[in-house]
Design a protein around this motif. Structure first.
Motif, PDB file in Angstrom:
ATOM      1  N   UNK A  34      53.412  30.755  36.975  1.00 29.62           N
ATOM      2  CA  UNK A  34      52.398  31.785  36.765  1.00 29.62           C
ATOM      3  C   UNK A  34      52.824  33.059  37.467  1.00 29.62           C
ATOM      4  N   UNK A  35      52.463  34.192  36.870  1.00 28.14           N
ATOM      5  CA  UNK A  35      52.647  35.489  37.517  1.00 28.14           C
ATOM      6  C   UNK A  35      51.310  36.225  37.566  1.00 28.14           C
ATOM      7  N   UNK A  36      51.014  36.721  38.742  1.00 32.25           N
ATOM      8  CA  UNK A  36      49.861  37.583  38.953  1.00 32.25           C
ATOM      9  C   UNK A  36      50.380  38.873  39.578  1.00 32.25           C
ATOM     10  N   UNK A  37      49.607  39.947  39.419  1.00 32.99           N
ATOM     11  CA  UNK A  37      49.941  41.173  40.125  1.00 32.99           C
ATOM     12  C   UNK A  37      48.686  41.721  40.774  1.00 32.99           C
ATOM     13  N   UNK A  38      48.890  42.459  41.840  1.00 27.48           N
ATOM     14  CA  UNK A  38      47.773  43.029  42.576  1.00 27.48           C
ATOM     15  C   UNK A  38      48.012  44.521  42.757  1.00 27.48           C
ATOM     16  N   UNK A  39      47.200  45.304  42.073  1.00 27.44           N
ATOM     17  CA  UNK A  39      47.269  46.748  42.217  1.00 27.44           C
ATOM     18  C   UNK A  39      46.553  47.140  43.501  1.00 27.44           C
ATOM     19  N   UNK A  40      46.852  48.299  44.036  1.00 27.49           N
ATOM     20  CA  UNK A  40      46.205  48.729  45.279  1.00 27.49           C
ATOM     21  C   UNK A  40      44.688  48.709  45.167  1.00 27.49           C
ATOM     22  N   UNK A  41      44.061  48.158  46.196  1.00 26.53           N
ATOM     23  CA  UNK A  41      42.601  48.111  46.300  1.00 26.53           C
ATOM     24  C   UNK A  41      41.930  47.283  45.207  1.00 26.53           C
ATOM     25  N   UNK A  42      42.660  46.350  44.622  1.00 26.18           N
ATOM     26  CA  UNK A  42      42.077  45.479  43.609  1.00 26.18           C
ATOM     27  C   UNK A  42      42.433  44.026  43.894  1.00 26.18           C
ATOM     28  N   UNK A  43      41.738  43.118  43.226  1.00 26.78           N
ATOM     29  CA  UNK A  43      42.104  41.719  43.312  1.00 26.78           C
ATOM     30  C   UNK A  43      43.290  41.429  42.406  1.00 26.78           C
ATOM     31  N   UNK A  44      43.933  40.267  42.594  1.00 28.79           N
ATOM     32  CA  UNK A  44      45.050  39.903  41.722  1.00 28.79           C
ATOM     33  C   UNK A  44      44.616  39.830  40.259  1.00 28.79           C
ATOM     34  N   UNK A  45      45.579  40.087  39.391  1.00 26.12           N
ATOM     35  CA  UNK A  45      45.334  40.113  37.953  1.00 26.12           C
ATOM     36  C   UNK A  45      46.353  39.203  37.282  1.00 26.12           C
ATOM     37  N   UNK A  46      45.879  38.316  36.413  1.00 24.80           N
ATOM     38  CA  UNK A  46      46.778  37.421  35.690  1.00 24.80           C
ATOM     39  C   UNK A  46      47.710  38.242  34.798  1.00 24.80           C
ATOM     40  N   UNK A  47      48.993  37.876  34.812  1.00 22.46           N
ATOM     41  CA  UNK A  47      49.962  38.564  33.967  1.00 22.46           C
ATOM     42  C   UNK A  47      50.437  37.650  32.841  1.00 22.46           C
ATOM     43  N   UNK A  48      50.985  36.498  33.208  1.00 25.45           N
ATOM     44  CA  UNK A  48      51.591  35.632  32.205  1.00 25.45           C
ATOM     45  C   UNK A  48      51.879  34.283  32.837  1.00 25.45           C
ATOM     46  N   UNK A  49      52.049  33.239  32.028  1.00 25.75           N
ATOM     47  CA  UNK A  49      52.510  31.966  32.552  1.00 25.75           C
ATOM     48  C   UNK A  49      53.290  31.223  31.478  1.00 25.75           C
ATOM     49  N   UNK A  50      54.121  30.275  31.924  1.00 21.06           N
ATOM     50  CA  UNK A  50      54.910  29.497  30.987  1.00 21.06           C
ATOM     51  C   UNK A  50      55.404  28.213  31.620  1.00 21.06           C
ATOM     52  N   UNK A  51      55.933  27.323  30.777  1.00 25.84           N
ATOM     53  CA  UNK A  51      56.423  26.039  31.262  1.00 25.84           C
ATOM     54  C   UNK A  51      57.931  25.934  31.108  1.00 25.84           C
ATOM     55  N   UNK A  52      58.431  26.038  29.876  1.00 27.88           N
ATOM     56  CA  UNK A  52      59.870  25.928  29.643  1.00 27.88           C
ATOM     57  C   UNK A  52      60.403  27.063  28.781  1.00 27.88           C
ATOM     58  N   UNK A  53      59.653  27.414  27.775  1.00 24.31           N
ATOM     59  CA  UNK A  53      60.125  28.441  26.842  1.00 24.31           C
ATOM     60  C   UNK A  53      59.740  29.827  27.338  1.00 24.31           C
ATOM     61  N   UNK A  54      60.514  30.802  26.904  1.00 23.96           N
ATOM     62  CA  UNK A  54      60.183  32.188  27.216  1.00 23.96           C
ATOM     63  C   UNK A  54      58.853  32.559  26.550  1.00 23.96           C
ATOM     64  N   UNK A  55      58.115  33.428  27.204  1.00 24.41           N
ATOM     65  CA  UNK A  55      56.774  33.789  26.751  1.00 24.41           C
ATOM     66  C   UNK A  55      56.650  35.303  26.703  1.00 24.41           C
ATOM     67  N   UNK A  56      55.901  35.785  25.723  1.00 19.28           N
ATOM     68  CA  UNK A  56      55.628  37.215  25.624  1.00 19.28           C
ATOM     69  C   UNK A  56      54.132  37.427  25.461  1.00 19.28           C
ATOM     70  N   UNK A  57      53.619  38.475  26.096  1.00 18.62           N
ATOM     71  CA  UNK A  57      52.275  38.935  25.798  1.00 18.62           C
ATOM     72  C   UNK A  57      52.267  40.450  25.892  1.00 18.62           C
TER      73      UNK A  57
END
Lengths: 111, 112
Positions: A34-57
């Motif tokens: 899983x990847x999350x990101x946290x912008x300044x002064x905000x809570x973490x935000x879901x970005x993307x997740x995967x198991x084996x194959x490459x993923x795009x969103x």
């Protein structure tokens, strides 16, 4: 929980692609990345997740190595709004367990 | 679709006091988790609630407690505040077993 290793910081120029690496050599077969990101002064935000194959969103792409011991989050065209701390997290499949955050990578985007 | 809302946004308390932080889950979510984020560090898991019961806890003492209500909103209570409790407290909601969490913007607690 299996551990992830990320660089403390990275820089990118605006409008250029960014590749954020994550090493997870002890990943188990049931761990999702899983990847999350946290912008300044905000809570973490879901970005993307995967198991084996490459993923795009709409936000990013996730490239997973064939042995799954590493992965790369790809931002195709960095903008100033992408400046944030990016966290790579392993989470067992089907689990309702919590997210275990490391220190993440601080991404700076230069105009 | 509303996101996760937390209140208050900022709070200053004195050492030894008690504090209650509140969280409204995203619509459709039935699981709530709380995290503590010290300055310059990643969030640390405090506990998780599902069906109004605690079903997971991190390495935090019993003076950190919580509640989840029938509408899936939640409270985090901290007793006997210590200076080291100064942090950003984040609430996250999800649907049980789903992949992603939605975080609120947090409550910044300062203990003096």
């Amino acid at each position: 929980d299996a551990k992830t290793t990320q660089p403390n910081s990275m820089e990118s120029n605006e409008e250029e692609p960014v590749h954020l690496p994550c090493n997870h050599s002890t990943i188990s077969g049931t761990d999702y990345i899983h990847w999350y990101r946290q912008l300044p002064s905000q809570g973490p935000e879901y970005v993307i997740h995967g198991l084996t194959s490459n993923v795009n969103n709409r936000m990013a792409s996730l490239a997973i190595a064939e042995d799954r011991k590493s992965s790369t989050l790809i931002l195709h065209r960095a903008t100033l709004r992408d400046a944030a701390v990016y966290y790579c997290i392993l989470r067992p499949s089907g689990s309702a367990r919590q997210l275990t955050f490391g220190s993440g990578t601080q991404l700076t985007v230069l105009p | 679709e509303t996101g996760v809302t937390q209140s208050p946004t900022h709070l200053i308390k004195t050492r030894g006091q008690q504090v209650t932080l509140r969280c409204s889950s995203q619509s459709g979510h039935n699981t709530v988790s709380w995290y503590q984020q010290a300055l310059g560090q990643g969030p640390q898991f405090i506990f998780q609630y599902y069906r109004e019961e605690e079903n997971g806890r991190g390495n935090f003492p019993p003076r950190f407690s919580g509640l989840q209500f029938p509408n899936y909103s939640s409270e985090l209570n901290v007793n006997a505040l210590e200076l080291d409790d100064s942090a950003l407290y984040l609430c996250a909601s999800s649907f049980w077993g789903s992949s992603g969490y939605t975080f609120g913007s947090g409550t910044r607690l300062t203990v003096v």
